[in-house]
Write an enzyme that holds these catalytic residues in place. Structure first.
Site, mmCIF file in Angstrom:
data_model
loop_
_atom_site.group_PDB
_atom_site.id
_atom_site.type_symbol
_atom_site.label_atom_id
_atom_site.label_comp_id
_atom_site.label_asym_id
_atom_site.label_seq_id
_atom_site.Cartn_x
_atom_site.Cartn_y
_atom_site.Cartn_z
ATOM 1 N N LYS A 33 0.830 -1.206 0.000
ATOM 2 C CA LYS A 33 0.000 0.000 0.000
ATOM 3 C C LYS A 33 0.864 1.255 0.000
ATOM 4 O O LYS A 33 0.647 2.177 -0.791
ATOM 5 C CB LYS A 33 -0.908 -0.042 1.235
ATOM 6 C CG LYS A 33 -2.001 0.988 1.191
ATOM 7 C CD LYS A 33 -2.920 0.881 2.401
ATOM 8 C CE LYS A 33 -3.761 -0.375 2.343
ATOM 9 N NZ LYS A 33 -4.485 -0.657 3.583
ATOM 10 N N ARG A 102 -3.200 2.961 8.744
ATOM 11 C CA ARG A 102 -3.564 1.707 8.061
ATOM 12 C C ARG A 102 -2.359 0.788 7.936
ATOM 13 O O ARG A 102 -1.259 1.259 7.650
ATOM 14 C CB ARG A 102 -4.033 2.011 6.633
ATOM 15 C CG ARG A 102 -5.316 2.740 6.554
ATOM 16 C CD ARG A 102 -5.504 3.310 5.165
ATOM 17 N NE ARG A 102 -6.909 3.547 4.953
ATOM 18 C CZ ARG A 102 -7.676 2.879 4.110
ATOM 19 N NH1 ARG A 102 -7.160 1.952 3.350
ATOM 20 N NH2 ARG A 102 -8.946 3.159 4.003
ATOM 21 N N GLY A 111 -8.322 -7.516 4.820
ATOM 22 C CA GLY A 111 -9.071 -7.609 6.068
ATOM 23 C C GLY A 111 -8.351 -8.305 7.201
ATOM 24 O O GLY A 111 -8.921 -8.552 8.248
ATOM 25 N N MET A 113 -5.472 -7.324 8.770
ATOM 26 C CA MET A 113 -4.825 -6.492 9.777
ATOM 27 C C MET A 113 -5.632 -5.225 10.003
ATOM 28 O O MET A 113 -6.678 -5.029 9.413
ATOM 29 C CB MET A 113 -3.406 -6.213 9.348
ATOM 30 C CG MET A 113 -2.571 -7.476 9.415
ATOM 31 S SD MET A 113 -0.849 -7.147 9.207
ATOM 32 C CE MET A 113 -0.842 -6.455 7.603
ATOM 33 N N ARG A 346 -3.308 -1.189 -6.365
ATOM 34 C CA ARG A 346 -2.337 -2.292 -6.402
ATOM 35 C C ARG A 346 -2.656 -3.146 -7.613
ATOM 36 O O ARG A 346 -3.771 -3.078 -8.156
ATOM 37 C CB ARG A 346 -2.399 -3.129 -5.132
ATOM 38 C CG ARG A 346 -3.707 -3.797 -5.011
ATOM 39 C CD ARG A 346 -3.881 -4.562 -3.744
ATOM 40 N NE ARG A 346 -5.299 -4.900 -3.707
ATOM 41 C CZ ARG A 346 -5.965 -5.221 -2.641
ATOM 42 N NH1 ARG A 346 -5.382 -5.266 -1.486
ATOM 43 N NH2 ARG A 346 -7.235 -5.520 -2.703
ATOM 44 N N HIS A 462 -15.635 -9.393 1.149
ATOM 45 C CA HIS A 462 -14.613 -10.205 1.802
ATOM 46 C C HIS A 462 -14.599 -11.630 1.239
ATOM 47 O O HIS A 462 -13.554 -12.160 0.867
ATOM 48 C CB HIS A 462 -14.877 -10.223 3.314
ATOM 49 C CG HIS A 462 -13.931 -11.099 4.073
ATOM 50 N ND1 HIS A 462 -14.203 -12.421 4.338
ATOM 51 C CD2 HIS A 462 -12.701 -10.862 4.572
ATOM 52 C CE1 HIS A 462 -13.186 -12.947 4.995
ATOM 53 N NE2 HIS A 462 -12.256 -12.023 5.149
ATOM 54 N N SER A 793 17.665 -40.932 -11.071
ATOM 55 C CA SER A 793 16.361 -40.279 -10.945
ATOM 56 C C SER A 793 16.130 -40.108 -9.448
ATOM 57 O O SER A 793 16.138 -41.086 -8.695
ATOM 58 C CB SER A 793 15.279 -41.144 -11.572
ATOM 59 O OG SER A 793 14.031 -40.496 -11.395
ATOM 60 N N CYS A 861 11.600 -38.077 -10.006
ATOM 61 C CA CYS A 861 10.298 -38.697 -10.261
ATOM 62 C C CYS A 861 9.440 -38.774 -9.009
ATOM 63 O O CYS A 861 8.377 -39.373 -9.005
ATOM 64 C CB CYS A 861 10.458 -40.081 -10.886
ATOM 65 S SG CYS A 861 11.350 -41.224 -9.838
ATOM 66 N N TYR A 881 15.385 -33.390 -16.434
ATOM 67 C CA TYR A 881 13.935 -33.516 -16.580
ATOM 68 C C TYR A 881 13.257 -33.682 -15.232
ATOM 69 O O TYR A 881 13.893 -34.034 -14.240
ATOM 70 C CB TYR A 881 13.568 -34.687 -17.512
ATOM 71 C CG TYR A 881 13.857 -36.050 -16.937
ATOM 72 C CD1 TYR A 881 12.928 -36.698 -16.126
ATOM 73 C CD2 TYR A 881 15.069 -36.693 -17.195
ATOM 74 C CE1 TYR A 881 13.196 -37.941 -15.580
ATOM 75 C CE2 TYR A 881 15.342 -37.943 -16.655
ATOM 76 C CZ TYR A 881 14.404 -38.559 -15.853
ATOM 77 O OH TYR A 881 14.666 -39.786 -15.307
HETATM 78 C C1 PEP Z 1 10.107 -41.780 -4.665
HETATM 79 O O1 PEP Z 1 10.449 -42.377 -3.658
HETATM 80 O O2 PEP Z 1 10.220 -40.551 -4.804
HETATM 81 C C2 PEP Z 1 9.499 -42.507 -5.784
HETATM 82 C C3 PEP Z 1 9.201 -41.911 -6.913
HETATM 83 O O3 PEP Z 1 9.218 -43.815 -5.577
HETATM 84 P P1 PEP Z 1 7.901 -44.323 -4.828
HETATM 85 O O4 PEP Z 1 7.030 -43.150 -4.591
HETATM 86 O O5 PEP Z 1 7.294 -45.334 -5.730
HETATM 87 O O6 PEP Z 1 8.491 -44.895 -3.598
#
Ligand code: PEP
Ligand code: MG
Length: 909
Positions: A33, A102, A111, A113, A346, A462, A793, A861, A881
């Protein structure tokens, strides 16, 4: 500046900035603000003069419990300057300067604070104000408002006590709205209010204007740590140590008669993004009256009839602001006797759909480039757009319609208070919180509910603002529905009564309210990702076209590739349609369920090599066919197949059930030999901590033939696909490795099997062999492990479990709520990567692995692969990735693009 001797404060720090001294980029210091008031002042817009006390001052106060020593003198100097500019003194008896105090943190917390208006009024100056304004009623109204607000927020008096007196006064006079009370009524009310303060707070309402101001400033500092504010920050992931700034601004009055008023406006529709006149205006009113729903506001467009000059000026200012901020702005303004004043602006909150639309609209207008457009949206918004919506073809019973305040389709049981909403949702019920209007005390219930329905208030109420911020479905201002919170029921225009527990459905995109459960259909954005709707088609809606453009840009700039966690052809094909560039994790244990579980059971229980061989032989063709289908679905793209991971007991019968069966059979003297053998095996394999037990590579090493059967299935499937002129790109991944020796043994065996398959089929196979990094030891010895792995991974699910020592199946239900409440972390480490702990292992392991093997491929993963914040982290540490569930792929693509885009980030929360 006075000399500063405070031990908490470095020398020379400045705690107070005049509005002419700041600018919009100083949000950290001046709060949103304050920074924007300064920016508008610099733009030459009509902002009432004032100054801002910095967040630094608040932090000193919060750390030490005392305001910094230098603050008082600095405030005095700025107040002097303000008084000179205005030609009157704070609280001066004959002609008082009044100020508002304010709060204003870096991120908007609507709302949450405190704000106190009309500071400077006292028994003496109230007459001065009356004379100056030529309006006795106005002066007493302003004074009663001050005592009420000050009593409640600064002195901690229960606000209802004031409201009850106000109601009594209206009843006594037989009027319904506060504007019908005259000066004499209000004067009496002031006496009553002062008495309430004296009784409840144990002190008189302060008559010294400076004391009023100082206490209000302190109260704003304190409100940073109020319960509501803390809860909101946790929800919105706003750090707790930012502190709030305090804005002291000379008062202008919207309650000086019909030529005065106050309003809120957006430069575009925050729901659709379309330009136009959006907002609410309330004549003869002050401050919070507009959002509090005390009297009904009129649409902003009507201001043109009420006060054309101010309206035209406002339209011009809105255009200036949009062009200057290059974004949707929301504003608060007041008109004092025909003079327009800007009280706040804002960059405004918006719905997810509007965020995408506005970003591309602004590109088309030439205000921003595509890189900036990408920063204006985020993965969370995209995820919201992928929610299903109500089926328009369904037979429905519409019971009302309100304002489409926050999109989505929500179905749940009607509840009429926050407490019940929380209670019912804890026991697994889906609820819709229904209120006349919400206030910050309803926050818990709003969080617990699927959606929020109110019978009063507009787009800026609100309920609407907070629900939009949370991404929760909300319909507000459904006026034909009569909500009776005391009797816990709602009555429709035709007299139908909806009791607590009845199911209702609310559509936050159309504002429609239905009785019963309405079926839902997929969102158009999902239809687009599925390829069933084309962004270029004539009937493609504007939203889909905007998503398409921004996604295309994100794909162009991102460095991270995005793969899917998928175990079957159907998921793989969907993932591909959603833009997956391969499979990062195929969990093969999912292929051993159903009828196949028995083969595994036999494998585990096998007493002889022959029995074991039989089970493996039965499993091989089934596995091979699984992989053939998967490689075909992902033809030309990498597919990482993980060898069997979970604890073996998951494939065996439940120990309690089996024990009961055996016991019952024995009592009937009818014991079954097979069951007895099974029970013995189940006991033998039973583990106290299965997640730390016989799983992953350990399983492959102790059950002869298991992993080699899987490797053979992969190799034979790849050969079959090649013979069919396909392009299989299989990668074999070993789970739960803790040391390179484990990997070496499996690797040798796998290579031998692959060589056998090559020899038998005459097909040349290139199958990469790699490992998951999901144990601290693996991460710590990544340099050694990389000698035997072509890729890593990161399994951040198990890595989080093992680094924190948190059982991933138990902790979220057992004590995470307490941890979140205590602020130990703002979000579960299973949801967003813990950068300092788990993340630092990932970073170091990536470096160590690449030091050994420069072309080591790196991915993730765990669930974090689809989490927006975590994706940025994985980009930063240089992974190749991320892999996530098919539905989250678009989110990961978008966030990978945002992470790579070099555009300056904007604070677009
Ligand atoms: C993990 O442990 O992050 C994984 C991908 O394997 P899972 O979730 O199958 O144990
Ligand atoms: Mg794992």
């Amino acid at each position: 500046m006075s000399e500063n001797k405070d031990p908490h404060v470095p020398q020379g720090v400045k705690f107070v900035y005049d509005f002419t001294e700041g600018n919009k980029d100083l949000k950290d210091l001046l709060g949103g603000k304050g920074a924007n008031l300064a920016e508008m002042t610099n733009l030459g817009l009509p902002v009432p003069p004032g100054f801002t006390i910095t967040t630094e001052a608040c932090k000193v106060y919060l750390d030490s419990g005392e305001e910094p020593e230098a603050l008082r003198d600095e405030v005095s100097a700025h107040l002097d300057a303000l008084e000179q500019k205005m030609g009157k003194k704070l609280g001066q008896a004959d002609n008082p300067l009044l100020v508002s105090v304010r709060s204003g943190a870096k991120f908007s917390m609507p709302g949450m604070m405190d704000t106190v208006l009309n500071i400077g009024l006292s028994d003496k100056s109230v007459s001065g104000l009356a004379a100056q304004a030529g309006d006795e009623r106005f002066a007493w109204d302003s004074y009663r408002r001050l005592i009420q607000m000050f009593g409640k927020t600064v002195l901690g008096v229960d606000g209802d006590l004031f409201e009850e007196e106000l109601e009594k006064a209206k009843k006594a006079k037989k009027v319904t709205v506060d504007t019908e009370l005259d000066a004499a009524d209000l004067k009496k009310l002031v006496t009553k209010f002062k008495k309430i303060v004296k009784t409840e707070a144990g002190r008189d309402f302060p008559q010294d204007p400076r004391e009023q101001m100082d206490l209000a400033i302190k109260a704003v500092f304190d409100s940073w740590n109020g319960d509501r504010a803390k809860l909101y920050r946790r929800q919105e992931r706003i750090p707790h140590d930012l502190g709030t700034a305090v804005n002291v601004c000379s008062m202008v009055f919207g309650n000086l008669g019909p030529d005065s008023g106050t309003g809120v406006a957006f430069t575009r529709d925050p729901a659709s993004g379309h330009q136009g006149v959006y907002g609410d205006y309330l004549q003869n009113a002050q401050g919070e009256d507009v959002v509090a729903g005390i009297r009904n506001t009129v649409p902003l467009a009507e201001l043109e009839q009420i006060d054309k000059k101010s309206y035209d000026q406002l339209m011009q200012i809105m255009e200036t602001l949009e062009n200057h901020y290059k974004d949707l702005c929301d504003i608060e303004f007041t008109i004092e006797r025909g003079q327009l004043w800007m009280l706040q602006t804002r960059v405004g909150k918006r719905t997810a759909a509007a965020a995408f639309r506005i970003a591309t609209q602004l590109v088309d207008q030439g205000l921003i480039d595509e890189a900036e457009a990408l920063q204006r949206v985020n993965g969370q918004q995209l995820a919201q757009l992928m929610f299903p919506r109500f089926d328009e073809a369904a037979k429905v019973e519409k019971i009302g319609r309100g304002i489409a305040a926050s999109p989505g389709a929500a179905v749940g049981k009607a509840v009429f208070d926050s407490y019940t909403a929380v209670k019912w949702s804890r026991s697994g019920e889906k609820v819709i919180l229904i209120r006349r209007e919400t206030n910050p005390d309803d926050l818990d219930g709003m969080i617990a509910a699927e959606g929020i329905l109110t019978s009063r208030g507009g787009k800026t109420s609100h309920a609407a603002v907070v629900a939009r911020g949370m991404g929760k479905t909300c319909v507000c201002g459904a006026e034909e529905l009569e909500v009776d919170t005391k009797r816990r029921r709602m009555t429709t225009a035709d007299g139908t009564v909806i009791e607590e527990g009845d199911v209702v459905s609310i559509d936050g995109s159309t504002g429609k309210v239905y009785l019963g459960e309405v079926p839902v259909v997929p969102s158009p954005v999902v239809e687009y990702f599925e390829g069933r709707m084309h962004a270029g088609a004539d009937d493609a809606d504007e939203l889909v076209a905007a998503v398409h453009r921004i996604m295309a840009y994100a794909d162009r700039v991102r460095r991270l590739r995005v793969r899917a966690n998928a175990d079957n052809a159907e998921d793989a094909l969907r993932a591909r349609r959603f833009g997956a560039q391969g499979i990062g994790l195929c969990r093969t244990e999912h292929m051993f369920l159903g009828e196949r579980r028995e083969y595994v059971e036999r494998l585990i229980l096998a007493d002889t090599d022959e029995e074991r061989e039989d089970s493996l032989k039965a499993l091989l063709p089934l596995q091979r066919q699984d992989f053939v289908e998967l490689f075909e679905a992902m033809d030309g793209l990498p597919v990482t197949v993980r060898l069997l991971d979970p604890p073996l007991h998951e494939f065996l019968p439940d120990i309690t059930e089996l024990s009961v069966r055996v016991a019952l059979a024995e009592s009937r003297k009818d014991a079954n030999e097979n069951d007895l053998r099974l029970l013995q095996a189940v006991h033998r394999l039973h583990e106290q901590n299965p997640m730390l037990g016989l799983r992953g590579v350990r399983l492959g090493l102790v059950i002869p033939g298991l992993f080699t059967m899987q490797v053979r299935a992969i190799a034979e499937a790849a050969a079959e696909r090649k013979n069919a002129k396909g392009d299989p790109r299989a990668e074999i991944m070993i789970p739960l490795v803790g040391t390179v020796q484990e990997l070496e043994i499996v690797r040798d065996e796998a290579e031998q099997v692959i060589a056998e398959v090559q020899a038998a089929t005459g097909v040349e196979l290139k199958l990469a062999l790699g490992t998951m990094i999901e144990l601290p030891r693996a991460a710590l010895t990544a340099g050694q492990i990389a000698e035997a792995a072509e890729f890593f991974s990161f399994g951040t699910n198990d890595l989080t479990q093992t680094v924190w020592g948190f059982s991933r199946d138990d902790v979220e239900a057992s004590f995470f709520t307490a941890y979140l409440e205590k602020g130990i972390f703002g979000v579960s480490p299973f949801e967003t990567i813990d950068k300092d702990g788990v993340g630092s292992l990932v970073r170091n392991a990536a470096q160590a692995g690449r030091a050994t093997r420069p072309d080591l491929k790196l991915g993730v993963c765990g669930e974090h692969g689809g989490d927006p914040e975590s994706v940025h982290f994985f980009h930063e540490v240089g992974l190749d990735y991320v892999s996530c569930s098919p539905f989250r792929i678009p989110v990961a693509r978008l966030e990978a693009g945002r992470a790579a885009s070099s555009a300056k980030g904007s604070d677009n929360r």
